[in-house]
Design an enzyme around this catalytic site. Structure first.
Site, mmCIF file in Angstrom:
data_model
loop_
_atom_site.group_PDB
_atom_site.id
_atom_site.type_symbol
_atom_site.label_atom_id
_atom_site.label_comp_id
_atom_site.label_asym_id
_atom_site.label_seq_id
_atom_site.Cartn_x
_atom_site.Cartn_y
_atom_site.Cartn_z
ATOM 1 N N GLY A 11 0.767 -1.241 0.000
ATOM 2 C CA GLY A 11 0.000 0.000 0.000
ATOM 3 C C GLY A 11 0.799 1.292 0.000
ATOM 4 O O GLY A 11 0.270 2.338 0.386
ATOM 5 N N SER A 12 2.046 1.281 -0.474
ATOM 6 C CA SER A 12 2.813 2.530 -0.472
ATOM 7 C C SER A 12 2.257 3.517 -1.501
ATOM 8 O O SER A 12 2.293 4.733 -1.278
ATOM 9 C CB SER A 12 4.295 2.249 -0.752
ATOM 10 O OG SER A 12 4.495 1.844 -2.087
ATOM 11 N N ASN A 13 1.704 3.038 -2.608
ATOM 12 C CA ASN A 13 1.074 3.952 -3.561
ATOM 13 C C ASN A 13 -0.190 4.557 -2.947
ATOM 14 O O ASN A 13 -0.464 5.747 -3.117
ATOM 15 C CB ASN A 13 0.731 3.228 -4.871
ATOM 16 C CG ASN A 13 1.890 3.220 -5.825
ATOM 17 O OD1 ASN A 13 2.319 4.273 -6.268
ATOM 18 N ND2 ASN A 13 2.417 2.050 -6.110
ATOM 19 N N HIS A 103 1.358 1.019 -13.271
ATOM 20 C CA HIS A 103 2.183 -0.158 -13.585
ATOM 21 C C HIS A 103 3.645 0.248 -13.571
ATOM 22 O O HIS A 103 4.008 1.275 -14.134
ATOM 23 C CB HIS A 103 1.807 -0.720 -14.956
ATOM 24 C CG HIS A 103 2.533 -1.971 -15.305
ATOM 25 N ND1 HIS A 103 2.219 -3.196 -14.750
ATOM 26 C CD2 HIS A 103 3.585 -2.189 -16.118
ATOM 27 C CE1 HIS A 103 3.043 -4.117 -15.229
ATOM 28 N NE2 HIS A 103 3.896 -3.526 -16.045
ATOM 29 N N ASP A 144 -3.234 -4.458 -17.874
ATOM 30 C CA ASP A 144 -2.191 -3.491 -18.282
ATOM 31 C C ASP A 144 -2.329 -3.060 -19.734
ATOM 32 O O ASP A 144 -1.349 -2.975 -20.478
ATOM 33 C CB ASP A 144 -0.787 -4.119 -18.088
ATOM 34 C CG ASP A 144 -0.548 -4.603 -16.678
ATOM 35 O OD1 ASP A 144 0.172 -5.604 -16.501
ATOM 36 O OD2 ASP A 144 -1.103 -3.976 -15.753
ATOM 37 N N GLU A 173 6.578 6.265 -9.015
ATOM 38 C CA GLU A 173 5.133 5.983 -8.942
ATOM 39 C C GLU A 173 4.470 6.894 -7.910
ATOM 40 O O GLU A 173 3.380 7.414 -8.132
ATOM 41 C CB GLU A 173 4.891 4.526 -8.545
ATOM 42 C CG GLU A 173 5.314 3.495 -9.565
ATOM 43 C CD GLU A 173 5.102 2.092 -9.041
ATOM 44 O OE1 GLU A 173 6.091 1.331 -8.971
ATOM 45 O OE2 GLU A 173 3.954 1.764 -8.666
HETATM 46 C C1 GRF Z 1 3.839 -1.140 -7.327
HETATM 47 O O1 GRF Z 1 5.084 -1.206 -7.963
HETATM 48 C C2 GRF Z 1 2.758 -1.107 -8.362
HETATM 49 O O2 GRF Z 1 3.107 -0.460 -9.571
HETATM 50 C C3 GRF Z 1 2.591 -2.532 -8.648
HETATM 51 O O3 GRF Z 1 2.692 -3.181 -7.402
HETATM 52 C C4 GRF Z 1 3.527 -2.401 -6.556
HETATM 53 C C5 GRF Z 1 2.693 -2.156 -5.330
HETATM 54 O O4 GRF Z 1 3.262 -1.398 -4.432
HETATM 55 N N1 GRF Z 1 1.339 -2.850 -9.324
HETATM 56 P P1 GRF Z 1 2.424 -0.855 -3.145
HETATM 57 O O5 GRF Z 1 1.529 -1.976 -2.672
HETATM 58 O O6 GRF Z 1 1.633 0.327 -3.615
HETATM 59 O O7 GRF Z 1 3.481 -0.497 -2.175
#
Ligand code: GRF
Length: 217
Positions: A11-13, A103, A144, A173
């Protein structure tokens, strides 16, 4: 704009979105976080911020439940952030043009079924590509695949391992995804983003000599 985030893992994004849209004047609100894994870090991050959360079946194929959750929370935009399951076609149709995915590569290369996490970066390194990056695209019925909204390049270094490369791509990202969601929220539709001359800097106009631009190993 009310946003729902679907995430399967760390969940870092999601965290970059929660941090970007925490203020009252933010163009978007993260109103709901859905995961197909009850133990995911993403759900814990959402709960820590007091954001509504929900879990769905591990295979993610319960379209009716997903549509009910999104309607219940009056969701206008869906963001897939590290979500590893295929979104049911009925949900893709209901949110056509209003569902984004991030992605960790420059699609259409290094994408598709099974291409997620470190496998993507291993494939980039194995291919010898000198540039990789991030893609944010609209979601359609194929993995994708939908229309590309924005990309950001990340140079591949000779000393890179899959871990080192993944970390630099993930940092990109965390910048690109909130920027695209903010642009979407301000316009009410998917923006089309291209790298500005400022962003490209000296790359904008091909210099007479590339000697300084290429780190030759
Ligand atoms: C990220 O690199 C995203 O692009 C990919 O999975 C990874 C997930 O990272 N689909 P997080 O769970 O958001 O840390």
């Amino acid at each position: 704009m009310r946003v729902a985030v679907l995430a399967s893992g760390h969940g870092s994004n999601l965290q970059s979105l929660l941090d970007a849209f925490s203020g009252t004047s933010a163009p978007a609100t993260i109103a709901l976080v859905i995961s197909n894994r009850a133990e995911s870090g993403a759900l814990a991050r959402a709960a820590a911020r007091g954001v509504a959360t929900a879990t769905i079946a591990e295979d993610g194929q319960d379209a009716a439940r997903l549509l009910d959750l999104l309607a219940e929370h009056a969701i206008e935009l869906v963001v897939l952030a590290g979500y590893l399951k295929k979104v049911p076609e009925a949900v893709v149709r209901a949110y056509r043009g209003r569902m984004l995915n991030v992605h960790p590569a420059l699609l259409p290369s290094f994408g598709g079924p099974g291409m997620y996490g470190r496998r993507v970066h291993e494939a980039v390194l194995a291919s010898g590509a000198r540039i990789t990056g991030v893609t944010v695209h609209l979601v359609d019925e194929q993995y994708d695949h939908g229309p590309i909204v924005a990309q950001w390049p990340v140079p591949v270094r000779p000393e890179d391992t899959a871990e080192l490369l993944a970390a630099r791509v993930l940092a990109a990202e965390h910048k690109l995804l909130p920027a695209v969601v903010a642009a979407f929220a301000r316009r009410g539709r998917a923006p089309v983003c291209s790298l500005s001359a400022d962003a490209l800097g000296p790359m904008a106009a091909l210099p007479r000599s590339l000697d300084d631009a290429l780190a030759v190993a």
